[in-house]
Design a protein around this motif. Structure first.
Motif, mmCIF file in Angstrom:
data_model
loop_
_atom_site.group_PDB
_atom_site.id
_atom_site.type_symbol
_atom_site.label_atom_id
_atom_site.label_comp_id
_atom_site.label_asym_id
_atom_site.label_seq_id
_atom_site.Cartn_x
_atom_site.Cartn_y
_atom_site.Cartn_z
ATOM 1 N N TYR A 94 75.423 45.688 1.624
ATOM 2 C CA TYR A 94 74.620 45.685 2.837
ATOM 3 C C TYR A 94 75.225 44.733 3.871
ATOM 4 C CZ TYR A 94 70.975 47.764 -0.082
ATOM 5 O OH TYR A 94 70.266 48.580 -0.917
ATOM 6 N N CYS A 95 75.339 45.234 5.057
ATOM 7 C CA CYS A 95 75.754 44.394 6.170
ATOM 8 C C CYS A 95 74.541 43.613 6.681
ATOM 9 C CB CYS A 95 76.334 45.264 7.286
ATOM 10 S SG CYS A 95 76.875 44.338 8.742
ATOM 11 N N TYR A 96 74.780 42.376 7.056
ATOM 12 C CA TYR A 96 73.726 41.513 7.571
ATOM 13 C C TYR A 96 74.218 40.848 8.856
ATOM 14 C CZ TYR A 96 71.182 37.118 8.107
ATOM 15 O OH TYR A 96 70.476 36.061 8.624
ATOM 16 N N ALA A 97 73.309 40.701 9.795
ATOM 17 C CA ALA A 97 73.663 39.999 11.029
ATOM 18 C C ALA A 97 72.499 39.134 11.491
ATOM 19 C CB ALA A 97 74.041 40.994 12.121
ATOM 20 N N ARG A 98 72.841 37.961 11.929
ATOM 21 C CA ARG A 98 71.853 37.075 12.545
ATOM 22 C C ARG A 98 72.146 37.084 14.036
ATOM 23 N NH1 ARG A 98 72.224 32.784 9.205
ATOM 24 N NH2 ARG A 98 73.638 31.597 10.514
ATOM 25 N N VAL A 99 71.198 37.612 14.797
ATOM 26 C CA VAL A 99 71.465 37.993 16.177
ATOM 27 C C VAL A 99 70.477 37.331 17.119
ATOM 28 C CG1 VAL A 99 71.707 39.942 17.763
ATOM 29 C CG2 VAL A 99 72.256 40.240 15.341
ATOM 30 N N VAL A 100 70.977 36.841 18.231
ATOM 31 C CA VAL A 100 70.113 36.487 19.347
ATOM 32 C C VAL A 100 70.077 37.721 20.246
ATOM 33 C CG1 VAL A 100 69.743 34.989 21.324
ATOM 34 C CG2 VAL A 100 70.739 34.057 19.217
ATOM 35 N N THR A 101 68.911 38.296 20.387
ATOM 36 C CA THR A 101 68.799 39.533 21.173
ATOM 37 C C THR A 101 68.528 39.222 22.636
ATOM 38 O OG1 THR A 101 66.434 39.724 20.745
ATOM 39 C CG2 THR A 101 67.919 40.778 19.181
ATOM 40 N N ARG A 102 69.012 40.100 23.495
ATOM 41 C CA ARG A 102 68.800 39.928 24.934
ATOM 42 C C ARG A 102 67.331 40.052 25.287
ATOM 43 N NH1 ARG A 102 73.461 39.878 27.732
ATOM 44 N NH2 ARG A 102 75.330 40.701 26.697
ATOM 45 N N ALA A 103 66.628 40.872 24.555
ATOM 46 C CA ALA A 103 65.230 41.158 24.889
ATOM 47 C C ALA A 103 64.346 39.929 24.705
ATOM 48 C CB ALA A 103 64.712 42.312 24.037
ATOM 49 N N THR A 104 64.601 39.188 23.622
ATOM 50 C CA THR A 104 63.711 38.072 23.300
ATOM 51 C C THR A 104 64.383 36.710 23.432
ATOM 52 O OG1 THR A 104 64.295 38.069 20.960
ATOM 53 C CG2 THR A 104 62.521 39.555 21.638
ATOM 54 N N MET A 105 65.712 36.694 23.405
ATOM 55 C CA MET A 105 66.490 35.450 23.390
ATOM 56 C C MET A 105 66.095 34.595 22.190
ATOM 57 S SD MET A 105 68.674 35.840 25.656
ATOM 58 C CE MET A 105 69.425 34.237 25.831
ATOM 59 N N LYS A 106 65.689 35.284 21.139
ATOM 60 C CA LYS A 106 65.366 34.609 19.890
ATOM 61 C C LYS A 106 66.268 35.157 18.804
ATOM 62 C CE LYS A 106 60.504 33.769 20.982
ATOM 63 N NZ LYS A 106 59.083 34.019 20.582
ATOM 64 N N THR A 107 66.398 34.400 17.720
ATOM 65 C CA THR A 107 67.243 34.816 16.597
ATOM 66 C C THR A 107 66.449 35.691 15.643
ATOM 67 O OG1 THR A 107 68.535 32.793 16.765
ATOM 68 C CG2 THR A 107 68.684 34.023 14.708
#
Length: 121
Positions: A94-107
């Motif tokens: 499984y691929c995993y990513a910890r992302v800060v999204t543009r929509a929320t600016m949260k991780t």
């Protein structure tokens, strides 16, 4: 929303090689961390390898020296090159990513759908 698209799994004989790819797309501001986990029947999901946005890597002991994780930041893609594959490497990866999204600016944490790797003797 962020999507992770995995590819590269399959059937390989012991000693063979496979290269897994995972491309992230969607509302991405920053990809802090990307990695590969695996899970086989009856076992807990475990981290195989991970890489930070700065290029720092970590590996589970059982794959050190046999696997290499890398990333192409321009493509939001992470790769896992697996060599000298063993029977015990058989699992769903499984691929995993910890992302800060543009929509929320949260991780937030995201997972791919999984790709089967089967090593046969």
């Amino acid at each position: 929303q962020v999507q992770l698209m995995e590819s590269g799994g399959g059937l390989v004989q012991t000693g063979g090689s496979l290269r897994l790819s995972c491309a992230a797309s969607g509302s991405i501001f920053n990809l802090n961390y990307m990695g590969w986990y695996r899970q086989s029947p009856g076992k807990q999901r475990e981290l195989v390898a991970g890489i930070t946005s700065g290029g720092n890597t970590d590996y589970v002991d059982s794959v050190k020296g046999r696997c290499t994780i890398s990333r192409d930041s321009a493509k939001n893609t992470v790769y896992l090159q697996m060599n000298s594959l063993k029977l015990e490497d058989t699992a769903v990866y499984y691929c995993y990513a910890r992302v800060v999204t543009r929509a929320t600016m949260k991780t937030d944490n995201y997972w791919g759908q999984g790709t089967q790797v089967t090593v046969s003797s």
